[in-house]
Design a protein around this motif. Structure first.
Motif, PDB file in Angstrom:
ATOM      1  N   ARG A  40       5.914 -59.489   9.759  1.00 32.90           N
ATOM      2  CA  ARG A  40       5.447 -58.321  10.812  1.00 32.90           C
ATOM      3  C   ARG A  40       3.490 -57.791   9.905  1.00 32.90           C
ATOM      4  O   ARG A  40       2.752 -58.040  10.237  1.00 32.90           O
ATOM      5  CB  ARG A  40       5.630 -57.051   9.864  1.00 32.90           C
ATOM      6  CG  ARG A  40       5.441 -55.947  11.256  1.00 32.90           C
ATOM      7  CD  ARG A  40       6.575 -54.950  11.300  1.00 32.90           C
ATOM      8  NE  ARG A  40       6.700 -54.444  10.212  1.00 32.90           N
ATOM      9  CZ  ARG A  40       6.861 -53.488   9.885  1.00 32.90           C
ATOM     10  NH1 ARG A  40       6.436 -52.846   9.490  1.00 32.90           N
ATOM     11  NH2 ARG A  40       8.125 -53.936   8.381  1.00 32.90           N
TER      12      ARG A  40
ATOM     13  N   TYR B  33       6.627 -52.560   4.514  1.00 33.80           N
ATOM     14  CA  TYR B  33       7.358 -54.093   4.978  1.00 33.80           C
ATOM     15  C   TYR B  33       7.530 -54.967   5.075  1.00 33.80           C
ATOM     16  O   TYR B  33       8.672 -55.814   5.141  1.00 33.80           O
ATOM     17  CB  TYR B  33       5.441 -55.128   4.344  1.00 33.80           C
ATOM     18  CG  TYR B  33       4.678 -54.218   5.388  1.00 33.80           C
ATOM     19  CD1 TYR B  33       3.720 -54.917   6.702  1.00 33.80           C
ATOM     20  CD2 TYR B  33       3.777 -53.407   4.862  1.00 33.80           C
ATOM     21  CE1 TYR B  33       3.322 -54.185   7.596  1.00 33.80           C
ATOM     22  CE2 TYR B  33       2.416 -52.770   5.349  1.00 33.80           C
ATOM     23  CZ  TYR B  33       2.582 -53.762   6.908  1.00 33.80           C
ATOM     24  OH  TYR B  33       1.899 -52.825   7.195  1.00 33.80           O
TER      25      TYR B  33
ATOM     26  N   ASP C 156      13.343 -57.569  14.908  1.00 38.22           N
ATOM     27  CA  ASP C 156      14.133 -57.205  13.155  1.00 38.22           C
ATOM     28  C   ASP C 156      15.996 -56.843  13.007  1.00 38.22           C
ATOM     29  O   ASP C 156      16.103 -56.857  14.163  1.00 38.22           O
ATOM     30  CB  ASP C 156      12.968 -56.360  12.545  1.00 38.22           C
ATOM     31  CG  ASP C 156      12.894 -55.645  11.386  1.00 38.22           C
ATOM     32  OD1 ASP C 156      14.031 -55.861  10.374  1.00 38.22           O
ATOM     33  OD2 ASP C 156      11.946 -55.199  10.488  1.00 38.22           O
TER      34      ASP C 156
ATOM     35  N   SER D  17      11.602 -59.857   8.131  1.00 40.00           N
ATOM     36  CA  SER D  17      10.949 -60.084   9.450  1.00 40.00           C
ATOM     37  C   SER D  17       9.240 -58.741   9.095  1.00 40.00           C
ATOM     38  O   SER D  17       8.372 -58.684   9.339  1.00 40.00           O
ATOM     39  CB  SER D  17      11.834 -59.460  10.395  1.00 40.00           C
ATOM     40  OG  SER D  17      11.022 -58.275  11.369  1.00 40.00           O
TER      41      SER D  17
ATOM     42  N   GLU E   2      -0.245 -59.188  11.218  1.00 42.08           N
ATOM     43  CA  GLU E   2      -0.787 -58.011  11.216  1.00 42.08           C
ATOM     44  C   GLU E   2      -2.030 -58.397  10.571  1.00 42.08           C
ATOM     45  O   GLU E   2      -3.691 -58.094  10.972  1.00 42.08           O
ATOM     46  CB  GLU E   2      -0.599 -56.503  10.781  1.00 42.08           C
ATOM     47  CG  GLU E   2       0.041 -55.726  11.210  1.00 42.08           C
ATOM     48  CD  GLU E   2       1.043 -54.586  10.793  1.00 42.08           C
ATOM     49  OE1 GLU E   2       0.428 -54.027  10.047  1.00 42.08           O
ATOM     50  OE2 GLU E   2       1.952 -53.597  11.132  1.00 42.08           O
TER      51      GLU E   2
ATOM     52  N   VAL F 144       8.304 -55.497  18.148  1.00 42.29           N
ATOM     53  CA  VAL F 144       8.906 -56.039  16.989  1.00 42.29           C
ATOM     54  C   VAL F 144       9.962 -55.179  17.859  1.00 42.29           C
ATOM     55  O   VAL F 144       9.924 -54.090  19.004  1.00 42.29           O
ATOM     56  CB  VAL F 144       9.154 -54.870  15.358  1.00 42.29           C
ATOM     57  CG1 VAL F 144      10.468 -54.867  14.733  1.00 42.29           C
ATOM     58  CG2 VAL F 144       8.268 -54.593  14.714  1.00 42.29           C
TER      59      VAL F 144
END
Length: 870
Positions: free
Chosen positions: A640, A196, A628, A636, A644, A652
C-alpha cells in the motif's frame, strides 16, 4: 545512625517527589496496575506536566508520525547539564564522528562530556509493557533523590524516546474499551499498529521509509549520537521473565570489536544487578534466538554506528498471567544464572524489571562515562584508519578457502576506499533515493560539482562519492558489500539454524544501484551533503514536439506517467520499436511541465519526439484491489505504501469483499506474501458490539470453498491476479499447470527438498530476465531479488518465464544452503486463465520497500498485458 540516615534520605525523597505529580495522582492508579493501560495522549499530557514541574525534564518533538501525531522525546538530566545541553550534544557528535580529533583531544572531550543514553519504549505497540515502563522511568528520574540517581543525572543525559505513538493510542484504547476489567484483552486489534507496517516498524532502520523511523534515525545518527541505546521489547522466553544480552553468534564481521565487547560488558552489569536485587528468571545467549547479525532493526543498526545496542524481551500483561513450569528453565546455567519458580505474575513486576534494567545501564554509563565516550571515538577512528589504508574484512567463505595468510590478503580482494555512484546511470533517481537512505543514517556523502577522474575513469558532475574513511564505515560496508552468513548448522546433517532476521540485505544490490568500488587512494574531494539531494537532471522539451518519450528504465517513469495521465493528457506505452518499454505522452503544457519538473526532483529522463511512434498501447487506469485482512497484513501495508509513493490509484479490499462478489469492480487483484485460501467456511465473528461496524465488516478469512471460486471467476472473466511469495500457492488451487521446482525423487516418489538440503533465509539472489517479455519492460538482463525461502516454479514449456535462475550459484548476499538446486528454476511467470491471467512472483518483489530493482515487475503487471487471450 543508619536508621536516622535512612529517615533523612526518605524525607529528602519525599520532599522532591511532593513537587512532582505522581502517576497515581495523574492517572488515578500506578503505572503497571492490573487491568490498566495509559494511552499516548495521557503520556503526552503527563510528560508535559513533568516538564513544567521539574528542571530535570524537558520534552521535545522529534517529528510527526504517519498519522500526524507529534513523536515526543524526553531529555532527562541534571539541571546544570540542561543549561549547557548544546555543548554536551556537540561533544557527543564530535566524538562519534571522530574525524579531526587527536587522541589527546578525544580524551579531553571524554573527560568534559556526558554519556548519552537512549531508552525507547512502545516500538511494537502490542508489547504494551514498554510504553508504560517508559512513562514510569520518567517519573523515577524526576522524583528520586537518592545518591545513585543524582550521580546518574550528573554524568548522563538520558533520552526517553517514544517509538510508536500511533500504535500506543490504538492498543491502549483497544484494551481499555471494555468496562469489565476481566474481559479486557490486547488481542483482536483491527488494524496494524503502525499505519502501514505494524511489527515491521523494527525492520526499517537502514531504509528510513516510515516517518517514525526517519525521526529516530535523525535523532540518533545526526543529532544526539548516544553511546548506548536500549530498545525495550516484549515478551520473554517461556519459563523466564526476561531475555537480556549478550546475544548468540554470529556477529557481523565489519563491526568494530569494541562494539561487541562493550555489548558484553553492558549485558554483564544488567545480569549482575538483577541477581543482586533477587530479580530471577533473566536469561541470555542460548536462552533465545536473538543475534547481532542483521542490520535494519532499531538496536541492530546501532552496531554499525559504533554504538552499544541493547534489546530485552520481557513478559508481562495488564491482565495477570502465570509463569509456566518449563523443566529446562529450572536448572541454573551460564545462560540462566538464577531461574524463577512458576508463579502468578503481575504487570507491575514487569515494570520493575524494566526499571532495574534501565538503572543498570545508566549506572554503567555514569561509572564508565569517560571510557564509553572515549571508546566511541576510538571505534570511529578505527573506521577512519581502516578506510584510509589497505584492509581486508574476513568472512567464512574466504576463511574456508584460505591455505595461508596470503590467501586472505589478495590485492584484488581488499576493501574499497570509496564507492562512486555515477550520475549518468539510467535510473539516477533511484540511486539518489539510496543516497537518501545513507544520509538518514548519518553517512557522509559527497556530491561532485564538476566532472572528475578516479584511476583513469571519468565520472560526470552530479555523481556521488561515499568514502570509507568515516566513522560509520561499518554501515557503509553493509550497504554496498555482500553479507556472508556462516553455515550455522549444529552438526553435520542437521537442519540449518535460522537467523534472527535476514541473512543478507545489501541495499545497493536490491535497489539496483550502479556503483564502482575504488580500491586505491584518490584525490577527488567534494563538499559533504548537508541535506537530501535531488537528482537535478536537466531536461528541455520542445513545445512543438508531437510528444515526449519517458525512459522506462526509470522507476519513477511510472510516477510521471501516472501524473501526466491524471492531468488528462494522452499517455501510452511503447511496446515495439527502438524505444520499446518507454512511455509516450502527448505534447501539452501539462506534460511538458510535469516531465521537466520530474527530471529535477525524481531523475526521470525524457526526450522530445518529432512524430508519434508506431507500436503504442494506451496506458490503462487499472482498477486495482489490494487484499488485506482484519488485523492488518504487513506485506499488504508495505505494498500500500509503495503504490502510494508511485501514485497508483487503488482500493484496499478484504475477504468479505471477495466473497460478496465485489471483484467485479476491479481489473487487478494483488495477493501479497502470507495470503492463502483455507479449507473451512468463513468465520465472521461479528458479535462483539464493542468493535465498530467498519472493522467488523472486514472480519473473515479467505477460503477455498467460498473465496477461491470468486477469484477464479474474476480471472476467467478477464481480470489479472498478481500473487507474490507464499500467495503464489493460489496458482495450483486455481488448477494452473505450475509445479514446485525444489523437489527430489527418492524411490520413485517426488518430494519437496528438506531443509537439511535446501534453505535460503532472507538473502539477495540474482535472476536472469527475459527482457523481451512485456512484464519485464525497462528491466536489465539480470536483476537482484530478495528471496526468503520463496517459491520457485518448475519450468513450463508452454509459458516462458519472465525471470529464472540460470546458475548454480545465484547467491549475491546472505546465505543459500544448497543453492545449486535453484538452477533453471522459475522466479516469475505469467499464466493465462480464461480471458484473464495469473502473474506469479516467487521472490518478494516489494519486500519492506527495499528492492527498487524489482518494482518494475509489479508495476508492469499492473498496467501491461502480454497478449490478448482468446
Amino acid at each position: 545512625m543508619k536508621r536516622a540516615a535512612l529517615l533523612i534520605s526518605l524525607a529528602a525523597i519525599g520532599a522532591i517527589a511532593a513537587t512532582q505529580t505522581s502517576p497515581r495522582q495523574q492517572f488515578g492508579q500506578d503505572l503497571g496496575a492490573d487491568y490498566f493501560l495509559a494511552n499516548y495522549q495521557q503520556l503526552t499530557e503527563y510528560w508535559k506536566k513533568l516538564d513544567r514541574e521539574s528542571d530535570r525534564f524537558t520534552v521535545v518533538s522529534i517529528g510527526k508520525t504517519a498519522e500526524g501525531r507529534d513523536q515526543y522525546m524526553a531529555i532527562v538530566t541534571d539541571p546544570a547539564n540542561h543549561r549547557d545541553l548544546a555543548r554536551y550534544k556537540d561533544i557527543a557528535k564530535r566524538l562519534a564522528k571522530a574525524d579531526g580529533l587527536t587522541t589527546e583531544q578525544a580524551r579531553d572531550l571524554a573527560r568534559d562530556g556526558k554519556s548519552v543514553v537512549w531508552i525507547d519504549g512502545g516500538l511494537h505497540a502490542s508489547e504494551v509493557l514498554c510504553a508504560q515502563a517508559l512513562m514510569e522511568m520518567g517519573w523515577q528520574l524526576v522524583s528520586r533523590n537518592d545518591d545513585e540517581t543524582k550521580r546518574i543525572l550528573r554524568d548522563v543525559i538520558v533520552l526517553l524516546v517514544h517509538a510508536n505513538p500511533d500504535g500506543h493510542d490504538l492498543l491502549a484504547d483497544w484494551y481499555m474499551r471494555k468496562p469489565v476489567e476481566t474481559e479486557r484483552s490486547t488481542g483482536g486489534v483491527p488494524r496494524l499498529y503502525q499505519k502501514y507496517i505494524g511489527h515491521d516498524n523494527n525492520r526499517d532502520f537502514f531504509m528510513s521509509a516510515m516517518p517514525e523511523t526517519e525521526n529516530m534515525n535523525r535523532t540518533m545518527y545526526r543529532e544526539w549520537f548516544p553511546q548506548i541505546m536500549y530498545n525495550h521489547h516484549q515478551t520473554g522466553p517461556a519459563g523466564t521473565v526476561m531475555f537480556a544480552p549478550p546475544f548468540r553468534d554470529p556477529f557481523p564481521y565489519e563491526v568494530d570489536p569494541l562494539a561487541r565487547t562493550g555489548l558484553e560488558m553492558v549485558g554483564a552489569v544488567m545480569h549482575n544487578r538483577f541477581i543482586a536485587e533477587d530479580k530471577r528468571g533473566v536469561t541470555m545467549r542460548s536462552g533465545a534466538g536473538y543475534s547481532a547479525w542483521w542490520n535494519g532493526g532499531l538496536r541492530t543498526t546501532a552496531y554499525y554506528h559504533n554504538m552499544i545496542g541493547i534489546l530485552t524481551e520481557t513478559i508481562g500483561s495488564p491482565t495477570p498471567m502465570r509463569i509456566p513450569f518449563i523443566a529446562g528453565r529450572q536448572m541454573p546455567s551460564a545462560d540462566l544464572p538464577k531461574p524463577i519458580d512458576p508463579q502468578e505474575w503481575h504487570f507491575r513486576q514487569s515494570v520493575d524489571y524494566s526499571i532495574t534494567a534501565n538503572y543498570a545501564i545508566l549506572d554503567y554509563a555514569s561509572r564508565f562515562r569517560e571510557t564509553i565516550l572515549f571508546n566511541i571515538w576510538r571505534m570511529g577512528m578505527n573506521s577512519i584508519e581502516r578506510g584510509s589504508t589497505d584492509t581486508w574484512t574476513p568472512n567464512p567463505r574466504k576463511i574456508t578457502a584460505a591455505r595461508s595468510i596470503a590467501d586472505l590478503r589478495k590485492p584484488e580482494e581488499r576493501d574499497a576506499r570509496a564507492f562512486v555512484i555515477p550520475s549518468d546511470q539510467p535510473d539516477f533517481g533511484t540511486a539518489t533515493k539510496f543516497v537518501h537512505a545513507l544520509i538518514e543514517t548519518g553517512i557522509d556523502v559527497q556530491r561532485a560539482d564538476r566532472s572528475f577522474t578516479i584511476n583513469g575513469k571519468q565520472y560526470p558532475s552530479g555523481s556521488y562519492i561515499v568514502r570509507m574513511d568515516q566513522a560509520f564505515r561499518p554501515h557503509v560496508y553493509s550497504m554496498f558489500e555482500p553479507q556472508v552468513h556462516p553455515d550455522d548448522i549444529r552438526f553435520p546433517g542437521a537442519a540449518p539454524t535460522a537467523p534472527y532476521d535476514s541473512a543478507g540485505w545489501t541495499l545497493a544490490y536490491s535497489m539496483g544501484v550502479q556503483f564502482d568500488r575504488v580500491l586505491d587512494p584518490f584525490d577527488a574531494t567534494f563538499p559533504v551533503l548537508t541535506d537530501h539531494p535531488t537528482p537535478n537532471l536537466t531536461t528541455t522539451l520542445s513545445a512543438s514536439a508531437a510528444g515526449y518519450f519517458i525512459d522506462g528504465r526509470v522507476n519513477d517513469a511510472f510516477t510521471a506517467a501516472n501524473r501526466v495521465r491524471n492531468a488528462g493528457v494522452g499517455t501510452y506505452r511503447v511496446i515495439d520499436g527502438p524505444d520499446r518499454g518507454s512511455f509516450f505522452v502527448t505534447a501539452a503544457p501539462a506534460s511538458k511541465r510535469i516531465l521537466e519538473e520530474m527530471a529535477r526532483t525524481h531523475g526521470v529522463r525524457s526526450k522530445s519526439a518529432p512524430a508519434v511512434p508506431e507500436g503504442l498501447q494506451p496506458l490503462p487506469t487499472p482498477r486495482i484491489a489490494l487484499l488485506d485482512t482484519y488485523g492488518g497484513s504487513m506485506s499488504s501495508g508495505w505494498t500500500r505504501w509503495l503504490l502510494e509513493q508511485f501514485e497508483f490509484s487503488f482500493n484496499v479490499v478484504y475477504p468479505p469483499d471477495i466473497d460478496n462478489g465485489n471483484l467485479k469492480d476491479y481489473d487487478v487483484l494483488i495477493l501479497v506474501d502470507g495470503m492463502g485460501f483455507g479449507g473451512g467456511g468463513n468465520n465472521n465473528a461479528r458479535n462483539d458490539t464493542t468493535i465498530p461496524e467498519v472493522w467488523r465488516n472486514r472480519m473473515g478469512s479467505l477460503t477455498s470453498a467460498t473465496s477461491l471460486p470468486k477469484v477464479k471467476e474474476f480471472a476467467e472473466g478477464g481480470g489479472t491476479v498478481i500473487a507474490i511469495g507464499s500467495a503464489t500457492r493460489v496458482a495450483q488451487q486455481l488448477g494452473l499447470a505450475v509445479a514446485n521446482h525444489l523437489t527430489e525423487t527418492v524411490d520413485g516418489q517426488t518430494r519437496n527438498l528438506s531443509r537439511e538440503k535446501f534453505y535460503v533465509p532472507g538473502s539477495v539472489l540474482r535472476v536472469k530476465v527475459d527482457t523481451t517479455h512485456p512484464l519485464a519492460m525497462g528491466m536489465p538482463e539480470y536483476v537482484d531479488v530478495i528471496f526468503d525461502n520463496s517459491p520457485v516454479f518448475a519450468p513450463n514449456t508452454e509459458q516462458g518465464p519472465i525471470a529464472w535462475f540460470d546458475s548454480e550459484t545465484p547467491l549475491r548476499s546472505g546465505w543459500a544452503w544448497g543453492q545449486a538446486a535453484l538452477n533453471d528454476g522459475v522466479a516469475a511467470v505469467e499464466l493465462p486463465l480464461g480471458q484473464g491471467r495469473v502473474v506469479l512472483f516467487g521472490p518478494e518483489v516489494a519486500f519492506r520497500a527495499q528492492p527498487h530493482g524489482t518494482f518494475k515487475l509489479l508495476f508492469n503487471a499492473l498496467q501491461v498485458r502480454k497478449v490478448d487471450v482468446d
